[in-house]
Design an enzyme around this catalytic site. Structure first.
Site, short mmCIF file in Angstrom:
data_model
loop_
_atom_site.label_atom_id
_atom_site.label_comp_id
_atom_site.label_asym_id
_atom_site.label_seq_id
_atom_site.Cartn_x
_atom_site.Cartn_y
_atom_site.Cartn_z
N CYS A 151 0.72 13.95 -16.42
CA CYS A 151 -0.18 15.05 -16.80
C CYS A 151 -1.61 14.53 -16.81
CB CYS A 151 0.19 15.57 -18.18
SG CYS A 151 -1.05 16.70 -18.85
N HIS A 199 -1.29 1.53 -4.32
CA HIS A 199 -1.63 2.95 -4.16
C HIS A 199 -0.69 3.87 -4.94
CE1 HIS A 199 -3.76 1.81 -0.14
NE2 HIS A 199 -4.47 1.48 -1.19
N CYS A 256 -2.90 14.90 -20.86
CA CYS A 256 -2.39 14.06 -21.96
C CYS A 256 -1.67 12.80 -21.48
CB CYS A 256 -1.46 14.89 -22.85
SG CYS A 256 0.12 15.26 -22.08
N GLN A 300 0.84 -1.19 0.00
CA GLN A 300 0.00 0.00 0.00
C GLN A 300 0.88 1.25 0.00
OE1 GLN A 300 -3.48 -0.65 3.01
NE2 GLN A 300 -1.83 -2.04 3.58
N THR A 321 0.35 -2.79 8.75
CA THR A 321 -0.83 -2.08 8.24
C THR A 321 -1.95 -2.11 9.29
OG1 THR A 321 -2.50 -1.92 6.51
CG2 THR A 321 -1.67 -4.14 7.00
N SER A 322 -2.71 -1.03 9.36
CA SER A 322 -3.81 -0.93 10.34
C SER A 322 -5.04 -1.68 9.84
CB SER A 322 -4.14 0.54 10.59
OG SER A 322 -4.46 1.18 9.36
N CYS A 364 2.38 20.65 -17.68
CA CYS A 364 2.93 19.74 -18.71
C CYS A 364 3.57 20.54 -19.84
CB CYS A 364 1.78 18.89 -19.25
SG CYS A 364 2.27 17.77 -20.57
N ASP A 416 6.25 4.67 -1.25
CA ASP A 416 7.62 5.16 -1.01
C ASP A 416 8.70 4.46 -1.83
OD1 ASP A 416 7.47 3.51 2.25
OD2 ASP A 416 8.05 2.69 0.29
N CYS A 464 1.34 19.80 -23.20
CA CYS A 464 -0.01 20.32 -23.46
C CYS A 464 -0.44 21.41 -22.48
CB CYS A 464 -1.01 19.17 -23.42
SG CYS A 464 -1.37 18.61 -21.74
#
Ligand code: APR
Length: 253
Positions: free
Chosen positions: A129, A121, A132, A103, A191-192, A150, A106, A153
């Site tokens: 962008c 995640h 585009c 999840q 993880t919680s 960008c 980093d 564009c």
């Protein structure tokens, strides 16, 4: 370091397992110096996720969101993978199939050297962008004054992370689900276990016959459903599991 006893059942699984999944959350990176989200000193105790990690918050105040992500990018660029990340790399030497489902955004599993990493995640080292789709590395977006735009564009660039209310990347999710469904041993680490759909994976694996082990200094909503709860920091417990697995599997040869 507190000695942790592994049960006979876990030792047997360490001996026979072919397919191992490590499902990780912010806790595995805590020992590297990356703040977690929940808990007394967590990020969300100080800041409002709907303002900083949602499309609505970004559209309302893109400057604020980019300042925050620029800060997080710098914090993460200054840290290193820890013994927990490295132990998961070491597991690839011990078991035929090792899959990391994270999840975390980093990039520390990749930096540690894990071969198969599914990022549910997104990844804070990628940007794109919104108009585009052109992708940008951190150097380019961190050099921009204010909200990066960008070159191709003129569209607004955003970090390639999943915000609250957004869909998970389909391919990463499908691969994670398949890995969970074919695991012999499933570790839920740091993880919680409260953010879905990611938090559904441990029980999906257990229902398919995996032995479910939770590693966390604190109990979570998953603890009562896990086959085994190893209470403590991942950086202490994961290397110990590798040592035990090596002994058990060496005895086999
Ligand atoms: N080793 C193992 N676990 C740890 C350690 C450690 N050294 N230190 C803290 N923990 C545990 C905490 O007890 C807590 O249960 O890690 C967990 C971190 O929980 P959260 O901060 O809620 O992080 P996570 O579960 O990864 O959050 C899920 O929520 O905010 C969103 O998108 C974000 O991916 C994140 C998702």
């Amino acid at each position: 370091m507190k000695m942790i006893r592994l049960s006979k059942r876990l030792m047997l699984r360490l001996k026979s397992a072919e397919s191992v999944v490590a499902f990780t959350g912010a806790g595995i990176s805590a020992e590297s110096g990356v703040p977690t989200f929940r808990g007394a000193d967590g990020i969300w105790a100080k800041m409002r996720p709907e303002e900083l990690a949602s499309m609505a918050g970004f559209l309302k105040n893109p400057d604020l969101v980019w300042q925050w992500y620029a800060h997080r990018k710098r914090v993460i660029a200054d840290v290193e993978p820890n013994a927990g990340h490295r132990a998961l790399v070491d597991m690839e030497r011990l078991f035929p199939h090792v899959t990391v489902i994270t999840q975390n955004i980093d990039n520390l599993h990749r930096r540690a050297g894990s071969s198969i990493v599914h990022e549910l995640h997104g990844n804070i080292e990628r940007n794109y962008c919104m108009k585009c789709g052109t992708t940008y590395a951190n150097e380019a977006v961190l050099a921009a004054a204010g909200v990066p735009l960008c070159d191709a564009c003129g569209g607004t660039i955003r970090p390639d992370v999943v915000w609250f209310g957004e869909m998970l990347p389909e391919e990463e999710w499908d691969r994670s689900l398949r890995a969970a469904q074919s695991a012999d041993l499933f570790f839920s680490i740091g993880t919680s276990s409260v953010v879905y759909p990611a938090a559904s994976l441990p029980l999906t694996a257990k229902m398919q016959g995996a032995y479910l082990v939770e590693i966390n200094p604190e109990p979570t909503p998953l603890t009562g459903r896990a086959d085994e709860f190893l209470q403590g920091p991942a950086g202490d417990i994961l290397p110990m599991i590798c040592t035990c697995a090596e002994q058990e599997r060496r005895a086999m040869t």
